[in-house]
Design a protein around this motif. Structure first.
Motif, PDB file in Angstrom:
ATOM      1  N   TYR A 152      18.019 -25.543 -22.805  1.00 15.71           N
ATOM      2  CA  TYR A 152      18.424 -26.618 -21.902  1.00 15.71           C
ATOM      3  C   TYR A 152      17.992 -27.973 -22.445  1.00 15.71           C
ATOM      4  CZ  TYR A 152      19.357 -23.192 -18.219  1.00 15.71           C
ATOM      5  OH  TYR A 152      19.855 -22.168 -17.484  1.00 15.71           O
TER       6      TYR A 152
ATOM      7  N   ASN B 185      26.129 -23.007  -9.636  1.00 12.60           N
ATOM      8  CA  ASN B 185      24.966 -23.384 -10.422  1.00 12.60           C
ATOM      9  C   ASN B 185      25.273 -23.181 -11.909  1.00 12.60           C
ATOM     10  OD1 ASN B 185      22.510 -23.627 -11.705  1.00 12.60           O
ATOM     11  ND2 ASN B 185      21.368 -22.600 -10.082  1.00 12.60           N
TER      12      ASN B 185
ATOM     13  N   ARG C  93      23.497 -23.012 -27.987  1.00 17.84           N
ATOM     14  CA  ARG C  93      23.780 -23.275 -26.576  1.00 17.84           C
ATOM     15  C   ARG C  93      23.108 -22.201 -25.721  1.00 17.84           C
ATOM     16  NH1 ARG C  93      27.667 -26.986 -25.206  1.00 17.84           N
ATOM     17  NH2 ARG C  93      27.520 -25.953 -23.205  1.00 17.84           N
ATOM     18  N   THR C  94      22.852 -22.573 -24.460  1.00 11.86           N
ATOM     19  CA  THR C  94      22.104 -21.667 -23.587  1.00 11.86           C
ATOM     20  C   THR C  94      22.755 -20.286 -23.490  1.00 11.86           C
ATOM     21  OG1 THR C  94      21.293 -23.524 -22.329  1.00 11.86           O
ATOM     22  CG2 THR C  94      21.238 -21.401 -21.238  1.00 11.86           C
ATOM     23  N   HIS C  95      24.087 -20.261 -23.365  1.00  9.62           N
ATOM     24  CA  HIS C  95      24.722 -18.950 -23.196  1.00  9.62           C
ATOM     25  C   HIS C  95      24.628 -18.119 -24.474  1.00  9.62           C
ATOM     26  CE1 HIS C  95      28.534 -19.631 -25.387  1.00  9.62           C
ATOM     27  NE2 HIS C  95      28.370 -20.879 -25.036  1.00  9.62           N
TER      28      HIS C  95
ATOM     29  N   ALA D  11      21.190 -16.598 -24.357  1.00 10.49           N
ATOM     30  CA  ALA D  11      21.199 -15.466 -23.425  1.00 10.49           C
ATOM     31  C   ALA D  11      21.861 -14.260 -24.080  1.00 10.49           C
ATOM     32  CB  ALA D  11      21.939 -15.861 -22.145  1.00 10.49           C
ATOM     33  N   ALA D  12      22.949 -14.515 -24.807  1.00  9.71           N
ATOM     34  CA  ALA D  12      23.677 -13.408 -25.433  1.00  9.71           C
ATOM     35  C   ALA D  12      22.842 -12.738 -26.524  1.00  9.71           C
ATOM     36  CB  ALA D  12      24.994 -13.911 -26.006  1.00  9.71           C
TER      37      ALA D  12
ATOM     38  N   PHE E 194      16.242 -15.061 -18.296  1.00  9.80           N
ATOM     39  CA  PHE E 194      15.501 -16.163 -17.716  1.00  9.80           C
ATOM     40  C   PHE E 194      15.540 -16.066 -16.200  1.00  9.80           C
ATOM     41  CE2 PHE E 194      15.623 -20.932 -16.679  1.00  9.80           C
ATOM     42  CZ  PHE E 194      14.248 -21.054 -16.694  1.00  9.80           C
TER      43      PHE E 194
ATOM     44  N   PRO F 121      14.302 -18.511 -13.303  1.00  8.59           N
ATOM     45  CA  PRO F 121      13.709 -19.837 -13.127  1.00  8.59           C
ATOM     46  C   PRO F 121      12.786 -19.928 -11.921  1.00  8.59           C
ATOM     47  CG  PRO F 121      15.972 -19.869 -12.394  1.00  8.59           C
ATOM     48  CD  PRO F 121      15.715 -18.485 -12.916  1.00  8.59           C
TER      49      PRO F 121
ATOM     50  N   GLU G 285      17.066 -19.659  -8.098  1.00  4.44           N
ATOM     51  CA  GLU G 285      18.451 -20.036  -8.427  1.00  4.44           C
ATOM     52  C   GLU G 285      19.401 -18.851  -8.426  1.00  4.44           C
ATOM     53  OE1 GLU G 285      18.956 -22.898 -11.514  1.00  4.44           O
ATOM     54  OE2 GLU G 285      16.922 -23.674 -11.282  1.00  4.44           O
TER      55      GLU G 285
ATOM     56  N   ILE H 184       6.649 -34.805 -23.104  1.00  2.00           N
ATOM     57  CA  ILE H 184       6.311 -33.778 -22.128  1.00  2.00           C
ATOM     58  C   ILE H 184       5.583 -32.619 -22.813  1.00  2.00           C
ATOM     59  CG2 ILE H 184       7.214 -32.263 -20.324  1.00  2.00           C
ATOM     60  CD1 ILE H 184       7.613 -35.201 -19.746  1.00  2.00           C
TER      61      ILE H 184
ATOM     62  N   ALA I 173      17.815 -11.120 -14.196  1.00  2.03           N
ATOM     63  CA  ALA I 173      17.501 -11.380 -15.601  1.00  2.03           C
ATOM     64  C   ALA I 173      17.319 -10.059 -16.345  1.00  2.03           C
ATOM     65  CB  ALA I 173      16.242 -12.227 -15.699  1.00  2.03           C
TER      66      ALA I 173
ATOM     67  N   GLU J  29      24.856 -20.328 -17.244  1.00  6.04           N
ATOM     68  CA  GLU J  29      24.706 -20.310 -18.702  1.00  6.04           C
ATOM     69  C   GLU J  29      23.593 -19.377 -19.120  1.00  6.04           C
ATOM     70  OE1 GLU J  29      24.399 -24.616 -19.685  1.00  6.04           O
ATOM     71  OE2 GLU J  29      25.541 -23.944 -21.435  1.00  6.04           O
ATOM     72  N   ALA J  30      22.489 -19.418 -18.378  1.00 14.76           N
ATOM     73  CA  ALA J  30      21.339 -18.593 -18.743  1.00 14.76           C
ATOM     74  C   ALA J  30      21.658 -17.119 -18.591  1.00 14.76           C
ATOM     75  CB  ALA J  30      20.137 -18.969 -17.879  1.00 14.76           C
ATOM     76  N   LEU J  31      22.729 -16.790 -17.863  1.00 14.74           N
ATOM     77  CA  LEU J  31      23.129 -15.391 -17.751  1.00 14.74           C
ATOM     78  C   LEU J  31      24.232 -15.082 -18.743  1.00 14.74           C
ATOM     79  CD1 LEU J  31      22.911 -14.972 -13.923  1.00 14.74           C
ATOM     80  CD2 LEU J  31      21.488 -13.884 -15.642  1.00 14.74           C
ATOM     81  N   GLY J  32      24.441 -15.985 -19.681  1.00 11.71           N
ATOM     82  CA  GLY J  32      25.363 -15.686 -20.769  1.00 11.71           C
ATOM     83  C   GLY J  32      26.802 -16.114 -20.525  1.00 11.71           C
ATOM     84  N   ILE J  33      27.045 -16.876 -19.467  1.00 13.12           N
ATOM     85  CA  ILE J  33      28.415 -17.338 -19.230  1.00 13.12           C
ATOM     86  C   ILE J  33      28.720 -18.528 -20.151  1.00 13.12           C
ATOM     87  CG2 ILE J  33      29.995 -18.344 -17.539  1.00 13.12           C
ATOM     88  CD1 ILE J  33      28.507 -16.799 -15.382  1.00 13.12           C
TER      89      ILE J  33
ATOM     90  N   MET K 248      15.094 -21.789 -23.638  1.00 12.43           N
ATOM     91  CA  MET K 248      16.406 -21.387 -23.139  1.00 12.43           C
ATOM     92  C   MET K 248      17.524 -22.320 -23.634  1.00 12.43           C
ATOM     93  SD  MET K 248      16.626 -18.610 -21.727  1.00 12.43           S
ATOM     94  CE  MET K 248      18.358 -18.292 -21.426  1.00 12.43           C
TER      95      MET K 248
ATOM     96  N   ARG L 275      13.337 -38.483 -21.375  1.00 17.45           N
ATOM     97  CA  ARG L 275      13.498 -39.910 -21.105  1.00 17.45           C
ATOM     98  C   ARG L 275      12.323 -40.699 -21.664  1.00 17.45           C
ATOM     99  NH1 ARG L 275      14.425 -39.355 -15.480  1.00 17.45           N
ATOM    100  NH2 ARG L 275      16.404 -38.338 -15.174  1.00 17.45           N
TER     101      ARG L 275
END
Lengths: 619, 236, 286
Positions: free
Chosen positions: B50, C173, B69-71, B74-75, B80, B82, B86, B16, B148, C178-182, B48, B12
């Motif tokens: 985001y 969540n 994209r985040t997924h 991860a793939a 991760f 956090p 979470e 940062i 993770a 997403e961070a777990l690959g979904i 990650m 915003r």
């Protein structure tokens, strides 16, 4: 913003419609007046207060049925009486429904209003004997200002006297609403839309203001409904149906809710577009659905958004634009070229032995009564113990720092002290009053203000408006519905004062959301000071600020505290230079327990504190 | 394995992160240390996917992660955990861990991956059938790391794994994280307390106000006056 | 009474679609009523066509369900449209689904006109049951059984399968999922399509008993909405209980005091919202 010229031109054009062209267009304008009025109200609720009602058609139906009842059942044909009754009925219904609805926000508010709308619809639909059921009720031709105009036929009446009567009402409604949104009350509504928690922290109660906005919106809706019912000559249940409410919101969005004139433009465009599209195809709903989808996806700020690049905040009040001789712009800026921090009278950092807070002068030997006191406070979050039997008393003239590692319970303690969180057990008193969990609004009235650890501002308000909300709250101006905020010299002077003190004097018209991180926090702190509290709680006022600026900020705070005659300061702080430089007393927390409570010298000598809190390993 | 170059991130309209550079090699444990709000979490969240950086690059095994994209990230093998753990409260502890084996297949079998996660945190096994909401803060942290790890990632990002934990279980968790690197995973760990930095850390970065102000060996950081002033909380 | 349960079974299907989408994507989909109406019209057309083509009438139930499932193909493109505003304020999401309501209304008018469509008495093919003085079409019982079966199947899907666990994780969540690959977009697309299918099958099942009409969509949405509020937003069990309450209450009200039919339901809705805003059977998503 639309210029005055354009506005006058538009008004003139509307006034000339009955004389130019066919009567058809004039009759088409009639629903526009009613909808325009209703939408002004709806926008106060959505655009200014941030509540989306999906049941606003309820009030239009109320107005229409009031007109029907008075004309057909009671033979009351004076339109002025009808309008006043419609407004009164709408208000009477809006108060109880509003009381229930404004307890919720967002989707729940939308659902509850929808349910009320449909409740009324099924009442109208099913209770045939009272309401005429699906056939509705006739609305007879009213007398305007006591005159019947019986020599005119229906179309002549509607496009003649009634047209101008309705136009005058819309203009009147617009002027009233214009004043409402620019009043201190309107500013508070916008503050609530931007950040209700922060509004509460400066003493503006979201619920009361939301209720007031709801009732005003209802009254505008009722009057609009009565105005609509006369041309159609009918009040029918579909007026209250949820899709009608949906259409109202559609018009609002089409015109642009972020702009004062958006709703009026939306009503106008909707009605004429509907007329045009309906004459082209019977599938006008599809076209309109597609249009709505496009507006939602691509132009969320509506048609007005296309003209008005500044409309992010609904019609920003002009408090900072006023360039009169006494406007805040004239306040000499003490700020040097390098940011706000040079405002401090003392520019050199680290003058640890600060001067005492003003009220410290007291007869020697008497210990003053604690201003704020916590006794055996326990706070649980689920099964996590955040505070475990903490007792603390702060007296007049003290500057107390709370220290401790992350998760020690510092912020929880501040929340409990400032009435945000109710302790699971234990007592919290402020000036002898039990304040456990009474909420920030009442605590502010009692004289306690706070700033927040994380940035907590009204992103869409300017610096001047942010400070004005606080000043308005303190002066009790929030109830002034029709007063001009821009012309309120006292508010302006005080805003200028605080702004100068904290170095915001030349950035009064900046949107708070665009300030750098450190300044956002400073603005939050400035707001807390502007409340002129007796006690101020500061949660990490200097985090996010570079180390070299911290001392300057602290000097500003201490100077401001003296000037405003703050009796005690409690702050949470990580920077030990600051803590030891400014505090009279230091309270160390660890794991939700009180680890130590003493003078800086005592704390420095406490090896336990030094290892756990200050992070030094024992030598 | 991971190289972050000149990373700049705005949230915003506020800056940062400013020109952040860091690297994680194979089997390395790298720590990113800084105070609250210094930019640690933002760094990890940008890696990650985001957040989108305004400038700079993030490469993982030669592949740019920016814009993925985040997924997808991860793939590719980035796990991760956090700051707020979470974990999924609506799923059981066992399901939380298994999820990661359904979304990414690796050379190891799903059973083996789950077993490795259990082995690292044997305490969790007793709660396998419990709902995620019934765990304490410390157990949530462990579950988050275990979950993770079950992704069988090549690089693990851990955001403040020690925060809010009682000092008693810190050494055990520290050991477990060391074990993760021995299993062949790289670890990037964000931490606010320099004294929590595990002993076998190969490299340490200190971040303050979005800028890396120190990069080097942990022992050197302990001797660096500026570093200590900012994150050590020392009284001057 | 039984009529109420029949209505409840259909209402449950539509409301379950609403719940599923709200639980996972957090969008209150006003257009779920439109899917229901579309399902009804499409069901009439497909069965009429199939019977004309010589399909055995006893198969019509299967054809109806098939029509509902086929129609769910509109799910992915509609979800694609909604995807543009996932990160916006929920007011905009509500309005976009309202735009869909307007559009689907005219889609139905365009294809099927304004006259009611009926299947005739083909539903009597399953016979009628005489209980005392009452005559109940067996078809109604079949629909109730189908509703219960689908309820059980959806419950099983969400709690016992891998897909269901991923859905619940994403509902709770999405960022962490997403961070777990979904793959969230794909998951959302599937969930939304499943939600659409529940609505269209519900609409298809109801038409042998009543005619397909233009207004049925916008009328159903307020009823389905009452169901989810009473049951609790996002809760499947709530949808089941809420549908039963609304269905039976409606039947009872019509029998005793017709004026109160919907009025009574809204009073309950308001009471629930005010007293227990999370609903009577609130639980985390699904």
């Amino acid at each position: 913003m639309i210029g005055r010229g354009a506005l006058g031109l538009a008004l003139l054009a509307v006034a000339l419609v009955p004389f130019a062209g066919r009567a058809y267009y004039a009759t088409l304008m009639l629903p526009f007046f009613g909808y325009g009025l209703a939408l002004l109200g709806l926008n106060l609720l959505f655009g200014y207060t941030g509540l989306l009602s999906f049941g606003h058609a309820l009030f239009l139906a109320l107005g229409a049925y009031t007109a029907a009842y008075l004309t057909s059942a009671f033979g009351m044909v004076h339109f002025e009486a009808i309008l006043v009754s419609a407004a009164a009925v709408a208000a009477v219904v809006a108060v109880p429904t509003g009381l229930l609805c404004v307890r919720y926000v967002k989707i729940y508010f939308g659902m509850l209003t929808l349910a009320f709308g449909m409740l009324f619809y099924s009442f109208l639909f099913k209770f045939y004997a009272l309401t005429g059921g699906d056939e509705g009720m006739r609305v007879l031709r009213p007398k305007l200002l006591g005159r019947g105009f019986d020599f005119l036929d229906k179309v002549e009446f509607l496009t003649g006297p009634y047209y101008f009567y309705a136009l005058a009402l819309l203009v009147l409604g617009t002027v009233v609403m214009w004043r409402i949104v620019r009043s201190p009350f309107g500013l508070c509504l916008r503050a609530i839309r931007e950040n209700p928690d922060k509004a509460a922290a400066v003493g503006v109660s979201a619920r009361c203001y939301r209720l007031a906005a709801f009732v005003i919106a209802g009254v505008f809706g009722g009057v609009g409904g009565a105005l609509l019912a006369v041309p159609t000559g009918l009040a029918d249940p579909l007026l209250a149906y949820w899709t009608h409410s949906g259409n109202l919101v559609f018009m609002l969005l089409l015109g642009g809710f972020a702009n004062f004139f958006g709703p009026i433009l939306g009503a106008f465009v909707f009605i004429f577009l509907q007329d045009q599209v309906m004459s082209l195809t019977q599938y006008w709903r599809f076209i309109f659905g597609a249009l709505l989808a496009i507006v939602v996806i691509c132009f969320p700020r509506g048609l007005m958004g296309l003209f008005d690049s500044e409309g992010a905040s609904a019609a920003p009040s002009d408090i900072h634009r006023q360039r009169g001789p006494h406007g805040p712009l004239r306040i000499p800026s003490q700020r040097g070229p390098h940011g706000p921090l040079r405002t401090s009278p003392v520019d050199t950092p680290a003058k640890p032995a600060h001067e005492p807070l003003p009220s410290r002068a007291r007869p020697a030997g008497t210990r003053p009564r604690p201003l704020i006191e916590a006794r055996d406070v326990v706070k649980l979050y689920g099964d996590v113990v955040a505070l475990d039997g903490v007792s603390l008393a702060v007296r007049e003239g003290e500057f107390v720092s709370i220290i401790g590692p992350n998760g020690a319970g510092k912020t929880t303690l501040v929340n409990v002290l400032s009435g945000l969180g109710k302790p699971s057990s234990g007592r919290v008193t402020f000036k002898g009053v039990d304040v456990a969990g009474i909420g920030p609004v009442r605590l502010v009235r009692l004289g306690l203000a706070r700033s927040f650890q994380l940035v907590n501002i009204f992103p869409g308000l300017t610096v001047a408006e942010t400070l004005a909300v606080t000043v308005v709250s303190r002066l009790g101006r929030g109830r002034r519905l029709l007063a001009s905020l821009a012309r309120d010299a006292e508010v302006r002077a005080q805003v200028g004062d605080v702004a100068a003190l904290f170095g915001f004097a030349d950035r009064l018209s900046c949107l708070a959301g665009t300030l750098p991180q450190g300044d956002k926090k400073l603005l939050d702190v400035a707001g807390a000071f502007a409340l002129h509290p007796d006690v101020i709680l500061l949660d990490e006022p200097t985090s996010g600020v570079s180390t070299r600026d911290k001392h300057a900020i602290m000097e500003v705070l201490v100077a401001a505290a003296k000037r405003i005659a703050i009796k005690a300061i409690i702050q949470v702080e990580h920077d030990m230079d600051i803590v030891f430089g400014y505090s009279d007393r230091i309270v160390a927390l660890h794991g939700g327990r009180l680890l130590a409570d003493g003078t800086p010298a005592e704390i420095r000598a406490d090896t336990h504190v030094v290892t756990t809190v200050l992070g030094k390993r024992p030598a | 394995m991971l190289a972050v170059q000149a990373l700049t991130v705005d949230i915003r309209a506020s800056r940062i992160l400013d020109d952040v550079r860091l690297e994680v090699g194979e089997r390395e444990l790298v720590c990113l240390v800084g105070r609250n709000g210094a930019g640690k979490t933002t760094t990890l969240r940008t890696i990650m996917g985001y957040l989108r950086p305004v400038a700079g690059s993030i490469t993982f095994r030669g592949r740019s992660l920016v814009g993925l994209r985040t997924h997808e990230i991860a793939a590719l093998g980035v796990g991760f955990s956090p700051e707020e753990s979470e974990i999924f409260g609506d799923l059981t502890v066992a399901e939380n861990i298994e999820i990661a084996t359904w979304t990414r297949t690796t050379a190891r079998s799903a059973a083996e991956r789950v077993e490795r996660a259990w082995a690292l945190f044997p305490e969790l096994r007793a709660y396998a059938a419990r709902g995620g909401t019934q765990l304490s803060g410390g157990e949530r942290k462990m579950l988050s790391v275990a979950r993770a790890l079950a992704l069988d990632p090549e690089l693990l990002l851990l955001d403040e794994p020690f925060e809010g934990l009682s000092p008693a279980i810190l050494p055990a968790l520290s050991q477990s994280i060391a074990a993760i690197t021995r299993l062949g995973h790289g670890v990037l760990l964000a931490e606010s307390n320099i004294h929590h930095v595990p002993e076998h850390t190969s490299r340490l970065y200190v971040i303050e106000r979005g800028e890396i102000i120190f990069a080097g060996k942990p022992q050197d950081a302990q001797r660096d006056a500026t570093v200590l002033r900012i994150i050590g909380g020392t009284v001057s | 009474m039984l009529g109420g349960v029949f209505h409840a079974a259909v209402l449950f299907l539509a409301a379950a679609g609403l719940q599923l989408v709200f639980g996972v994507q957090k969008i209150l989909n006003l257009a779920c009523g439109s899917f229901y109406a579309l399902g009804a019209y499409f069901g009439v057309s497909l069965v009429t066509w199939a019977l004309g083509a010589g399909a055995p009438p006893s198969l019509f139930l299967g054809i109806l369900i098939l029509s509902g499932v086929l129609l769910a193909a509109i799910g992915p493109p509609v979800e694609r449209l909604l995807r543009t505003i996932y990160d916006r304020d929920e007011s905009f999401q509500l309005l976009l689904t309202f735009a869909l309501v307007l559009m689907f209304e005219d889609v139905i008018r365009f294809f099927w006109g304004t006259a009611p469509h009926q299947l005739g008495s083909v539903y009597l093919i399953y016979g009628q049951l005489k209980v005392g003085a009452l005559t109940i079409p067996v078809y109604n019982l079949v629909v109730i059984a189908a509703g219960a079966t689908i309820a059980a199947a959806v419950g099983w899907l969400l709690t016992r399968t891998r897909f269901g666990r991923l859905v619940r994780a994403a509902a709770e969540n999405p960022r962490m999922a997403e961070a777990l690959g979904i793959d969230l977009p794909r998951l959302y697309s599937r969930v939304f399509t499943l939600g659409v299918a529940l609505g269209t099958v519900g609409g298809a099942l109801v038409i042998p008993a009543t005619a397909a009409m233009n207004e049925m969509g916008i009328e159903l949405i307020v009823e389905a909405f009452a169901v989810v509020v009473i049951g609790g937003l996002g809760s499947m069990r709530g949808a089941f209980a809420g549908a039963l309450i609304v269905g039976v209450l409606k039947a009872v009200a019509i029998a005793i005091y017709p004026e109160l039919e919907m009025l009574g339901i809204y009073v309950i809705v308001i009471a629930v919202l005010v007293l227990r805003p999370a609903g009577l059977f609130a639980r985390a998503a699904a």
